[in-house]
Design an enzyme around this catalytic site. Structure first.
Site, short mmCIF file in Angstrom:
data_model
loop_
_atom_site.label_atom_id
_atom_site.label_comp_id
_atom_site.label_asym_id
_atom_site.label_seq_id
_atom_site.Cartn_x
_atom_site.Cartn_y
_atom_site.Cartn_z
N PRO A 67 53.46 -1.98 38.59
CA PRO A 67 53.89 -3.30 38.12
C PRO A 67 54.60 -4.13 39.19
CG PRO A 67 55.38 -1.61 37.31
CD PRO A 67 54.24 -0.89 37.98
N TYR A 99 48.63 14.41 40.93
CA TYR A 99 49.75 13.98 41.77
C TYR A 99 50.36 15.17 42.52
CZ TYR A 99 49.72 9.67 38.92
OH TYR A 99 49.37 8.51 38.27
N PHE A 120 55.22 -4.04 46.62
CA PHE A 120 55.18 -5.30 47.38
C PHE A 120 56.28 -6.26 46.93
CE2 PHE A 120 53.74 -9.71 47.86
CZ PHE A 120 53.47 -9.76 49.22
N PHE A 121 56.44 -6.42 45.61
CA PHE A 121 57.43 -7.38 45.12
C PHE A 121 58.84 -6.81 45.13
CE2 PHE A 121 53.41 -9.05 43.47
CZ PHE A 121 53.48 -10.32 44.01
#
Length: 350
Positions: free
Chosen positions: A214, A66, A219-220
C-alpha cells in the site's frame, strides 16, 4: 514516538460479509525475512510482531514462499507469545518457486492440501484464519482448487478463503463454489488498475479487499528517495525503482510530501490514510522491520481526509505519469489480468 500516537485506537472491521473481524490496519510479515532488506533475526522479528499486536494490530499476513518457509516459522514463534484467539492469521499457498525466468505456480487439489498441512506445521497452529491462493494456476479449473479449500474449511483447518491476483472471472467462479472472504491485490497511490473492475466486483459480492504494497513497496515512505536501497534489495530490479525511472518518479513523492505537510503528517501516513479511507472493507497490510515505521503507519489511522482531500491526493499521482511497470517482469504474466482458468469441463494438456 509522539505521545498522541501511543494512544491511537485502531478500529475493528468486518473483512467481507462472512463474519471475519480484523484490525482495520494489518501487518505484512514478508519483509521480516528479507526481500527488500536484509532479513532480521527471529528475536527482532518477534519483537516487531508483538509490538504491533500490543498497539492494536491483530491481522498478520505471511505465505509459505516468504523466506523459503522461514517467515511462517518466525510468525509461528511470535504467535506462541500472543493470545492465539485474538490474532487473525493469514497465509498463502500456490507459488512453488520464484526464479529470474519466472514464477512456477500450482493449484491442484493435492497441492492445496499438502501446502495447508505444511503451513499448519510450520506455524504450529491448529487452524489458519484466512488461507489465500497466492497466485492462480491457469492450467487448473478454479473449481478444483476451491473444492479442496472448501473441504479444508469443513475440516476446521482453515476458517476463511481468499484469493490473490485473481481475475474477475476467476473470482466469480471461485465465489460460486464457496464464499470468498478477501481478495489480496496490489493497490496504492501509484497502482490503481484494480479500481475499474475488481473493486466494484468485490463490493457486489461482499468480498473484503486487502491491499498489499500500500506504500508502493516503500516508495511513499521515502524508500530509495530519502535513503539509498540496500545492495541486496530486490527493489533494485523493480521497474519503478531502476535508477532512470526512479529519477522520473521522484516528483510524485515530492507532491505527496508537500500534501503531507499540509495535513500535518508524514508522506507514508498520507498514502496509507488514502487507502484506509477507500472503504470499511479495505484493510491494507504494510510491513516494516522498524518500530518507528510501525508507529508511523499506525498514526495513519488518525489522519482524516474529506472527499476533496482524497481526490487531491489521487490527482497528485496521475497514473499516466508513473514510469515503469507495477511488478517485476518475471511476475507480470501471473498478474490478475491474465489469471483466468480453464472451464471445469476442459482438459488441459501438460
Amino acid at each position: 514516538m509522539a505521545e498522541e500516537e501511543k494512544n491511537v485506537q485502531i478500529p475493528r472491521v468486518k473483512l467481507g460479509n462472512q463474519g471475519f473481524e480484523v484490525s482495520k490496519l494489518g501487518f505484512g510479515c514478508m519483509g521480516l525475512s528479507g526481500v527488500y532488506n536484509s532479513p532480521i533475526s527471529d528475536e527482532e522479528g518477534i519483537t516487531v510482531i508483538k509490538d504491533a499486536f500490543n498497539k492494536g494490530i491483530t491481522f498478520f499476513d505471511t505465505a509459505d514462499i516468504y523466506g523459503a518457509n522461514a517467515n511462517e516459522v518466525l510468525v509461528g514463534k511470535a504467535l506462541k507469545q500472543l493470545p492465539r484467539e485474538k490474532v487473525q492469521l493469514a497465509t498463502k499457498f500456490g507459488i512453488v518457486k520464484v526464479e529470474l525466468s519466472g514464477m512456477l505456480v500450482k493449484g491442484t487439489p493435492e497441492y492445496v492440501r499438502s501446502c495447508c498441512e505444511a503451513s499448519l506445521k510450520r506455524l504450529d497452529v491448529e487452524y489458519i484464519d484466512l488461507y489465500y491462493q497466492h497466485r492462480v494456476d491457469t492450467s487448473v479449473p478454479i473449481e478444483d482448487t476451491m473444492g479442496e479449500l472448501k473441504k479444508l474449511v469443513e475440516e476446521g483447518k482453515i476458517k476463511y478463503i481468499g484469493l490473490s491476483e485473481a481475475s474477475p472471472d476467476t473470482i466469480r467462479r471461485a465465489h460460486a463454489v464457496h464464499p470468498i472472504t478477501a481478495i489480496q491485490m496490489e493497490w496504492s497511490l501509484w497502482t490503481r488498475d484494480i479500481e475499474e473492475e475488481i473493486i466494484p466486483l468485490c463490493r457486489e459480492l461482499g468480498i473484503g479487499i486487502v491491499p498489499y504494497s500500500p506504500l508502493g513497496r516503500g516508495f511513499f515512505g521515502g524508500k530509495a528517495i530519502m535513503e539509498s536501497l540496500p545492495s541486496n534489495s530486490s527493489l533494485a530490479t523493480h521497474p519503478r525503482f531502476r535508477a532512470e525511472n526512479l529519477e522520473k518518479n521522484r516528483n510524485l513523492y515530492t507532491r505527496i510530501d508537500n500534501l503531507a505537510k499540509k495535513h500535518g503528517c508524514t508522506p507514508a501516513q498520507l498514502a496509507l490514510a488514502w487507502i484506509l479511507q477507500q472503504g470499511d472493507n479495505v484493510v491494507p497490510i504494510p510491513g516494516t522491520t522498524k518500530i518507528k515505521n510501525l508507529d508511523d503507519n499506525i498514526g495513519s489511522v488518525k489522519v482524516n481526509l474529506t472527499e476533496e482531500d482524497l481526490k487531491e491526493i489521487s490527482d497528485a499521482v496521475p497514473i499516466n505519469e508513473v514510469v515503469g511497470g507495477r511488478t517485476y517482469e518475471s511476475m507480470s504474466p501471473l498478474s490478475w489480468n491474465f489469471a483466468n482458468t480453464p472451464a471445469k469441463d476442459c482438459k488441459v494438456s501438460t
